[in-house]
Design an enzyme around this catalytic site. Structure first.
Site, PDB file in Angstrom:
ATOM      1  NE  ARG A  59      -4.107  -1.878   1.932  1.00 56.99           N
ATOM      2  CZ  ARG A  59      -5.126  -1.617   1.126  1.00 56.99           C
ATOM      3  NH1 ARG A  59      -5.217  -0.429   0.575  1.00 56.99           N
ATOM      4  NH2 ARG A  59      -6.035  -2.513   0.866  1.00 56.99           N
ATOM      5  CB  CYS A  64     -13.033  14.473  13.956  1.00 57.36           C
ATOM      6  SG  CYS A  64     -11.233  14.457  14.146  1.00 57.36           S
ATOM      7  CG  ASP A 124     -21.752  11.252   6.363  1.00 52.60           C
ATOM      8  OD1 ASP A 124     -20.798  10.643   5.856  1.00 52.60           O
ATOM      9  OD2 ASP A 124     -22.886  11.308   5.842  1.00 52.60           O
ATOM     10  CG  ASP A 138     -12.309   3.768  -2.788  1.00 53.41           C
ATOM     11  OD1 ASP A 138     -11.294   4.336  -2.370  1.00 53.41           O
ATOM     12  OD2 ASP A 138     -13.461   4.192  -2.559  1.00 53.41           O
ATOM     13  CB  SER A 189     -17.988   3.717   7.922  1.00 55.21           C
ATOM     14  OG  SER A 189     -18.544   5.015   7.839  1.00 55.21           O
ATOM     15  CB  CYS A 231     -14.545  18.668   9.955  1.00 54.32           C
ATOM     16  SG  CYS A 231     -12.989  19.386   9.365  1.00 54.32           S
TER      17      CYS A 231
END
Length: 381
Positions: free
Chosen positions: A63, A200, A248, A140, A222, A254
């Site tokens: 990655r 956050c 979200d 993705d 998520s 944010c």
């Protein structure tokens, strides 16, 4: 005949122009060196923060090594595309517990195919100008650290919630990459502007952001509602609220998202009224309806069983309603084992809320009776 030398400065400028022509909100270019992220990636994997996402561990440090992914890669063209819909009903839906909250990115058509097609078109434009080029588009779809690459390309900085934040556009955007084997002019890495803000981290319902810039996916809503195909751990079910696909919250809080740009793509606009729909309406769908209604949507990939599981949890978290109990009870006999477990949990939650409601009503009635008696008593009693 000698082939004329390529002006890579000019080509770099043209690539950014072509990208904007194709609908990308911003285009940036970086080299492929992500060695500074290898230690953090290794630690994240060793802590099992990837949960059941085995592909994360399977590809390991690849990655952070784009050259191993596509041999000969010299640069990565990173793009972003805004998707924030108009009239986003964020807070209203989260507070309306009998409605379903679906992450804003998933309300419209699946972005993967759209962005990959545009990236391929960008690659072909480059190839028409520079024949000796190999390119690979990814959205993705590859073991690649797309956010650090986008950060190096100047598209924004990786925030404490691990998402990319742009100073002029917030974080409501998709990312994609085009790996190329030509020496383009790279952009300057974006400066981190999170400062001392930890909004956050504090707002995360399940405390999934275990430290700045580190997310334990096993706790993330998520992950629990999208990636996990098994039973959702009971400790997290009440915290999920009415979120049936993604979450979200870390973006909603944010402060940089006051600068977020509205998406211009019609494909990203809400479909099937999914931005304002009741849980019971969705729970009534059979599998055929689910497949039909989610055609072309990223939601479809979680499958019908996970969809029902998630809605059952949300119904358990909703305020008590006879309709909720009836719908859950009706689904139970034919539900598969994993879904049935969540339906039973939801019925139990609704029962507890009903009992609490009755108890509260009895206490209120008793209080009124006491006040009534006291009013009728003599003053010197």
């Amino acid at each position: 005949m000698t082939t004329p030398a390529i002006n890579y400065q000019y080509l770099t400028e043209k690539i950014k122009f072509w990208g904007q022509e194709l609908g990308f909100s911003q285009v940036g270019i970086s080299d492929v060196d992500l060695s500074e992220h290898e230690a953090a990636l290794t630690s994240w994997l060793e802590n099992n923060y990837h949960g059941n996402m085995d592909y994360m561990a399977r590809h390991g440090l690849m990655r952070a090594r784009a050259k191993e992914l596509v041999e000969g890669t010299l640069n990565v063209i990173s793009v972003r595309m805004d998707y924030l819909p108009t009239d986003a009903k964020f807070a209203r839906i989260l507070k309306n517990r009998d409605h379903a909250y679906i992450s804003r990115y998933a309300l419209g058509r699946d972005y993967h195919k759209l962005m990959r097609k545009r990236l391929k078109q960008l690659g072909e434009k480059i190839k028409a100008h520079c024949e000796n080029i190999n390119y690979r588009p990814f959205v993705d779809s590859a073991p690649i650290l797309e956010r650090p690459l986008a950060e190096k390309a100047g598209l924004g900085w990786v925030g404490k919630h691990s998402l990319l934040i742009n100073k002029q556009a917030g974080s409501w955007f998709f990312l994609g990459e085009l790996l190329v084997d030509i020496p383009l002019i790279t952009d300057t890495k974006a400066e981190n502007n999170c400062g001392t803000c930890v909004a956050c981290i504090k707002i995360c319902p399940t405390q999934a952001i275990v430290e700045p810039y580190v997310v334990d996916a096993r706790r993330c809503i998520s992950y629990l509602t999208i990636e996990l195909r098994e039973a959702i751990p009971e400790e997290f079910r009440p915290l999920i609220g009415n979120r049936i696909y993604g979450c979200d919250d870390c973006q909603l809080i944010c402060p940089w998202n006051k600068f977020a740009k509205l998406g211009s793509e019609d494909d990203f606009k809400p479909r099937q009224n999914l931005d304002n729909i009741e849980l019971l309406t969705l729970f009534a769908w059979d599998e055929a309806t689910f497949l039909n209604k989610t055609e072309g949507s990223p939601i479809r990939r979680i499958g019908f069983q996970s969809w029902q599981r998630n809605i059952a949890v949300a119904l358990g978290n909703a305020d008590f309603s006879e309709n909720n109990v009836s719908a859950l009870t009706a689904k139970l006999p034919k539900a598969e084992a994993m879904v049935a477990e969540h339906i039973e949990w939801a019925i139990a939650q609704q029962t507890l809320k009903q009992q609490a409601l009755v108890k509260d009503q009895n206490l209120r009635l008793t209080a009124r009776l006491i006040r009534s008696v006291e009013k009728g008593m003599p003053r010197d009693a």
